[in-house]
Design an enzyme around this catalytic site. Structure first.
Site, PDB file in Angstrom:
ATOM      1  N   GLN A  53       0.834  -1.210   0.000  1.00 54.12           N
ATOM      2  CA  GLN A  53       0.000   0.000   0.000  1.00 54.12           C
ATOM      3  C   GLN A  53       0.864   1.254   0.000  1.00 54.12           C
ATOM      4  O   GLN A  53       1.157   1.803  -1.051  1.00 54.12           O
ATOM      5  CB  GLN A  53      -0.940  -0.027   1.206  1.00 54.12           C
ATOM      6  N   ASP A  54       1.314   1.707   1.173  1.00 56.65           N
ATOM      7  CA  ASP A  54       2.267   2.816   1.178  1.00 56.65           C
ATOM      8  C   ASP A  54       3.423   2.454   2.105  1.00 56.65           C
ATOM      9  O   ASP A  54       3.360   1.463   2.828  1.00 56.65           O
ATOM     10  CB  ASP A  54       1.609   4.157   1.534  1.00 56.65           C
ATOM     11  N   PRO A  55       4.522   3.215   2.082  1.00 52.90           N
ATOM     12  CA  PRO A  55       5.713   2.820   2.847  1.00 52.90           C
ATOM     13  C   PRO A  55       5.458   2.801   4.356  1.00 52.90           C
ATOM     14  O   PRO A  55       4.550   3.462   4.866  1.00 52.90           O
ATOM     15  CB  PRO A  55       6.738   3.905   2.488  1.00 52.90           C
ATOM     16  N   ASN A 115      -0.940   6.712   4.860  1.00 54.91           N
ATOM     17  CA  ASN A 115      -1.816   7.193   3.772  1.00 54.91           C
ATOM     18  C   ASN A 115      -1.777   8.709   3.567  1.00 54.91           C
ATOM     19  O   ASN A 115      -2.651   9.263   2.895  1.00 54.91           O
ATOM     20  CB  ASN A 115      -3.278   6.753   3.988  1.00 54.91           C
TER      21      ASN A 115
END
EC number: 3.2.2.27
Length: 225
Positions: A64-66, A134
């Protein structure tokens, strides 16, 4: 940009980098890196594409994101830099790897050895503010990473897409399943791992597909440092 990417990715994506949305994304990132603490380090943003060339991709693992804690993110989905404590989802990935293939659990959390063998460890958003999951969602990264998925889907040589959780599975519609393989389950997060991730055997299944295609399997076992 060109110096950050393998030539094969530059050739696939160079038109994308000229588009207005990407120019806006770049300006936003310049401001964010100047004013906030952003992960990963700006030199590591494109590590997924740096370590795994377009031509070498055999498997894609979508994240998804880091990670948004200090020192964790290294530009590869689920992976952390050596010396950093393994996050819960990664611990569960290693537990499933042990059950599936018999690999011992490594003393670090870096997945670079997978990336170097053709496993594209791609987050759908490539940057994040410290402590704010996010926070860079909806800023333009998704358009670029959707394009990465599209160019792989357009490729004749099959790719195995490993999709863990609902967020990754939303990308299924972009994948041409007449050419490519999808392995999916719940996310390895502690909240969902027992609802279908554990026992899903993604690593041996990916290797079975590769061998069926006449490709060398991935050595999923990670050596201690």
């Amino acid at each position: 940009m060109k110096q950050l990417l393998q030539d094969s990715w530059w050739n696939q994506l160079k038109e994308e980098f000229e588009k207005p949305y990407y120019q806006e994304l770049r300006e936003m990132l310049k401001r964010e890196y100047a004013e906030q603490t952003i992960y990963p380090d700006s030199r590591d943003i494109f590590n997924a594409l740096h370590y795994t060339s377009y031509d070498d991709v055999k498997v894609v693992i979508l994240g998804q994101d880091p990670y948004h804690g200090p020192g964790q993110a290294q530009g590869l989905s689920f992976s952390v830099k050596p010396g950093v404590k393994q996050p819960p989802s990664l611990k569960n990935i290693f537990l499933e790897l042990q059950q599936d293939i018999g690999c011992s659990i490594p003393n670090h959390g870096s997945l670079v050895s997978w990336a170097k063998q053709g496993v594209l460890l791609l987050n759908t958003v490539l940057t994040v503010r410290r402590g704010q999951a996010n926070s860079h969602k909806g800023k333009g990264w998704e358009r670029l990473t959707d394009r990465i998925i599209d160019v792989l889907s357009e490729r004749e040589r099959p790719v195995i897409f490993i999709l863990w959780g609902r967020h990754a599975q939303m990308k299924k519609e972009r994948i041409d399943t007449s050419k490519h393989f999808i392995i999916e389950s719940t996310h390895p997060s502690p909240f969902s791992a027992r609802n279908g991730f554990f026992g899903s055997r993604p690593f041996s299944r990916a290797n079975a597909y590769l061998e069926k295609m006449g490709e060398a399997p991935i050595d999923w076992c990670i050596k201690d440092l």
